[in-house]
Design a protein around this motif. Sequence first.
Motif, PDB file in Angstrom:
ATOM      1  N   GLY A 324       0.783  -1.236   0.000  1.00  0.00           N
ATOM      2  CA  GLY A 324       0.000   0.000   0.000  1.00  0.00           C
ATOM      3  C   GLY A 324       0.807   1.274   0.000  1.00  0.00           C
ATOM      4  N   VAL A 325       2.105   1.185  -0.351  1.00  0.00           N
ATOM      5  CA  VAL A 325       2.972   2.367  -0.378  1.00  0.00           C
ATOM      6  C   VAL A 325       3.508   2.547  -1.791  1.00  0.00           C
ATOM      7  CG1 VAL A 325       5.047   3.452   0.533  1.00  0.00           C
ATOM      8  CG2 VAL A 325       3.592   2.084   2.046  1.00  0.00           C
ATOM      9  N   LEU A 326       3.178   3.658  -2.411  1.00  0.00           N
ATOM     10  CA  LEU A 326       3.601   3.936  -3.782  1.00  0.00           C
ATOM     11  C   LEU A 326       4.711   4.975  -3.776  1.00  0.00           C
ATOM     12  CD1 LEU A 326       3.188   3.693  -6.878  1.00  0.00           C
ATOM     13  CD2 LEU A 326       1.426   5.482  -6.669  1.00  0.00           C
ATOM     14  N   ILE A 327       5.920   4.584  -4.249  1.00  0.00           N
ATOM     15  CA  ILE A 327       7.015   5.531  -4.423  1.00  0.00           C
ATOM     16  C   ILE A 327       7.367   5.538  -5.910  1.00  0.00           C
ATOM     17  CG2 ILE A 327       7.775   5.185  -2.049  1.00  0.00           C
ATOM     18  CD1 ILE A 327      10.219   3.682  -3.183  1.00  0.00           C
ATOM     19  N   ARG A 328       8.487   6.123  -6.296  1.00  0.00           N
ATOM     20  CA  ARG A 328       8.787   6.298  -7.718  1.00  0.00           C
ATOM     21  C   ARG A 328      10.015   5.491  -8.112  1.00  0.00           C
ATOM     22  NH1 ARG A 328       7.640  10.458 -11.525  1.00  0.00           N
ATOM     23  NH2 ARG A 328       7.857   9.418 -13.543  1.00  0.00           N
ATOM     24  N   GLU A 329       9.856   4.734  -9.161  1.00  0.00           N
ATOM     25  CA  GLU A 329      10.957   3.995  -9.766  1.00  0.00           C
ATOM     26  C   GLU A 329      11.502   4.868 -10.893  1.00  0.00           C
ATOM     27  OE1 GLU A 329      11.717  -0.477 -11.676  1.00  0.00           O
ATOM     28  OE2 GLU A 329       9.680   0.261 -11.331  1.00  0.00           O
ATOM     29  N   THR A 330      12.481   5.686 -10.565  1.00  0.00           N
ATOM     30  CA  THR A 330      12.981   6.661 -11.524  1.00  0.00           C
ATOM     31  C   THR A 330      14.445   6.931 -11.246  1.00  0.00           C
ATOM     32  OG1 THR A 330      12.524   8.838 -12.514  1.00  0.00           O
ATOM     33  CG2 THR A 330      12.395   8.699 -10.113  1.00  0.00           C
ATOM     34  N   GLY A 331      15.078   7.623 -12.174  1.00  0.00           N
ATOM     35  CA  GLY A 331      16.475   7.965 -11.971  1.00  0.00           C
ATOM     36  C   GLY A 331      17.403   6.838 -12.376  1.00  0.00           C
ATOM     37  N   PRO A 332      18.647   6.883 -11.910  1.00  0.00           N
ATOM     38  CA  PRO A 332      19.642   5.874 -12.310  1.00  0.00           C
ATOM     39  C   PRO A 332      19.228   4.475 -11.885  1.00  0.00           C
ATOM     40  CG  PRO A 332      20.666   7.748 -11.200  1.00  0.00           C
ATOM     41  CD  PRO A 332      19.198   7.889 -10.996  1.00  0.00           C
ATOM     42  N   ASP A 333      19.718   3.480 -12.621  1.00  0.00           N
ATOM     43  CA  ASP A 333      19.418   2.090 -12.285  1.00  0.00           C
ATOM     44  C   ASP A 333      19.808   1.799 -10.846  1.00  0.00           C
ATOM     45  OD1 ASP A 333      18.502   1.636 -14.813  1.00  0.00           O
ATOM     46  OD2 ASP A 333      20.336   0.669 -15.545  1.00  0.00           O
ATOM     47  N   GLY A 334      18.929   1.088 -10.162  1.00  0.00           N
ATOM     48  CA  GLY A 334      19.215   0.676  -8.791  1.00  0.00           C
ATOM     49  C   GLY A 334      18.711   1.637  -7.731  1.00  0.00           C
ATOM     50  N   TRP A 335      18.244   2.812  -8.137  1.00  0.00           N
ATOM     51  CA  TRP A 335      17.805   3.824  -7.179  1.00  0.00           C
ATOM     52  C   TRP A 335      16.287   3.972  -7.190  1.00  0.00           C
ATOM     53  CZ3 TRP A 335      21.296   6.774  -4.179  1.00  0.00           C
ATOM     54  CH2 TRP A 335      22.645   6.570  -4.476  1.00  0.00           C
ATOM     55  N   LEU A 336      15.753   4.410  -6.057  1.00  0.00           N
ATOM     56  CA  LEU A 336      14.332   4.711  -5.911  1.00  0.00           C
ATOM     57  C   LEU A 336      14.188   6.094  -5.285  1.00  0.00           C
ATOM     58  CD1 LEU A 336      13.145   1.270  -4.490  1.00  0.00           C
ATOM     59  CD2 LEU A 336      12.549   2.185  -6.742  1.00  0.00           C
ATOM     60  N   ARG A 337      13.054   6.729  -5.560  1.00  0.00           N
ATOM     61  CA  ARG A 337      12.798   8.056  -5.000  1.00  0.00           C
ATOM     62  C   ARG A 337      11.510   8.045  -4.199  1.00  0.00           C
ATOM     63  NH1 ARG A 337      10.978  12.388  -9.116  1.00  0.00           N
ATOM     64  NH2 ARG A 337       8.957  11.641  -8.364  1.00  0.00           N
ATOM     65  N   VAL A 338      11.591   8.566  -2.975  1.00  0.00           N
ATOM     66  CA  VAL A 338      10.397   8.653  -2.138  1.00  0.00           C
ATOM     67  C   VAL A 338      10.100  10.119  -1.858  1.00  0.00           C
ATOM     68  CG1 VAL A 338      11.742   8.369   0.020  1.00  0.00           C
ATOM     69  CG2 VAL A 338       9.280   7.897   0.011  1.00  0.00           C
ATOM     70  N   SER A 339       8.850  10.509  -2.096  1.00  0.00           N
ATOM     71  CA  SER A 339       8.416  11.859  -1.746  1.00  0.00           C
ATOM     72  C   SER A 339       8.220  11.956  -0.240  1.00  0.00           C
ATOM     73  CB  SER A 339       7.094  12.193  -2.446  1.00  0.00           C
ATOM     74  OG  SER A 339       7.171  11.997  -3.838  1.00  0.00           O
ATOM     75  N   VAL A 340       8.318  13.167   0.275  1.00  0.00           N
ATOM     76  CA  VAL A 340       8.131  13.389   1.705  1.00  0.00           C
ATOM     77  C   VAL A 340       6.643  13.595   1.973  1.00  0.00           C
ATOM     78  CG1 VAL A 340       8.678  14.862   3.661  1.00  0.00           C
ATOM     79  CG2 VAL A 340      10.414  14.381   1.935  1.00  0.00           C
ATOM     80  N   GLY A 341       6.097  12.778   2.842  1.00  0.00           N
ATOM     81  CA  GLY A 341       4.695  12.880   3.215  1.00  0.00           C
ATOM     82  C   GLY A 341       4.520  13.292   4.660  1.00  0.00           C
ATOM     83  N   THR A 342       3.370  13.019   5.199  1.00  0.00           N
ATOM     84  CA  THR A 342       3.106  13.295   6.606  1.00  0.00           C
ATOM     85  C   THR A 342       3.907  12.320   7.472  1.00  0.00           C
ATOM     86  OG1 THR A 342       1.263  11.739   6.729  1.00  0.00           O
ATOM     87  CG2 THR A 342       0.759  14.000   5.999  1.00  0.00           C
ATOM     88  N   PRO A 343       4.063  12.618   8.761  1.00  0.00           N
ATOM     89  CA  PRO A 343       4.768  11.661   9.628  1.00  0.00           C
ATOM     90  C   PRO A 343       4.140  10.272   9.595  1.00  0.00           C
ATOM     91  CG  PRO A 343       4.584  13.776  10.733  1.00  0.00           C
ATOM     92  CD  PRO A 343       3.781  13.884   9.468  1.00  0.00           C
TER      93      PRO A 343
END
Length: 367
Positions: A324-343
Motif C-alpha cells: 500500500g505504499v507507492l514511491i517512484r521507480e525513476t532515476g539511475p538504475d538501482g535507485w528509488l525516489r520517495v516523496s516526503v509525506g506526513t509523519p
Amino acid sequence: MTLPEWVPIRDDLRPYEPYGAPQLDVPVQLNVNENPYGPSKATADDIAESLRAAATELNRYPDREAWALREALADYLGHGLAADAVWAANGSNEVMQQILQAFGGPGRTAASFMPTYSMYPEYARNTHTRWIAGRRADDFAFDVDAALALIADEQPDVVLLASPNNPTGESLTLDAVRAVCDAAPGLVVLDEAYAEFRRPGTPTALSVLADYPRLVVTRTMSKAFAFAGGRLGYLAADPAIVDALRIVRLPYHLSTVTQTVALAALRHADEMLARVADLRATRDETAAWLRAQGHDVVDSDANFVLFGTFADRHAVWQGLLDKGVLIRETGPDGWLRVSVGTPEEMAAFRDALTAVLESPSIRQENA
C-alpha cells in the motif's frame, strides 16, 4: 501502449509511450512529490468565493496577459521584479514547452546533464529540438568543468538545469550558475520547481537574474504551494524574453478559473507555505533513517529523497506497492525516489520498506 499502424502519427513519435507516473489508488502515495498538506478551510473558502464571482463572467475570454496574476507572482518572488518580467502558464511543463518552442526547434540544440528531470528530452523531441545529454559526476553532483566542455563543443541554444535537481535533489551554487551563463551562447534555464524546500541559506538564481539577460528562472505552485491540481507554473526573465514567449503562447492559454484560483492561493501564501519547514525536517529525518539502514542516500534540497542501491529495484518498488505504499521507480538504475509525506505516511513507508527488504526473495536478490 502500441498504436495501430493506420494511426498516422509522426514516425519519430511512434515508438514512445505517454509520459506519466503511475496514478494508483493506494493508502500511501509518495511518488510524485506532492505536498501532502492541502489548503486550509480559509483558503478553500476564498478560492470558492472567488470562483463564484468569476463564474458570472465565464462567457467572456480570460485576461490574455494574466496581468493581475503576473503582478502577484512578481510580488511573491521579490528581487525587484515587475510583472513584465514574469510569465505564467499551465504548470511548469507548459512553461518549458513554450521556451523550447520559442528558443529551440529545428536546427537548434538543447542540453542538460543526466540524471535530471525526465521530461526535458521530451520537450526537445516534441519541438524538433536536437537533444544533448551530458553527465553529472558519479555522485550526481554537477560537474562544472564537464558542463563547460560540453557547452564549448555543442554550443547549445538552450541549457536546462534543475536546482534542486530532480530526481537527485542537489542545488547548484551561484558560482556554477554564473559559470554556465558566462559560457552559454543562448538561453540558460534554471528550473527551481523545488526552490522553497532548499536548506536555509541556499541561494536562488533570482539573485543573479539582473546580471544575465539570457537567464530564465522557472518556478511552480505545484509543490511547496500544495497546488498541484491548480496547474500553475511561471518564470522570471528579462521582459524581452517574456515577449518572445508571448509569440508562441496559445490565445487565452490560462483560463479565468486558473487565474482566479492561483490569485486566491497567492493571497494565502504564508499559510500555503507554512508546512514547508515541517517537510524539510521530515525529509532530513527520512534521509538519516535510510542511511542508518545502510542505504546510499543523496543529500536533498527538495521534498524527496533518492536512495539505493538495489540489484532489482522494481522488485522493491513492487513489494512496497503490495503493502500500500507507492514511491517512484525513476532515476539511475538501482535507485528509488520517495516523496516526503506526513509523519504517518513516512512511518508506513519505513515499516513497509523494512518488511520488503527482510523478505527472503528480496534479501537474496540484493545480497
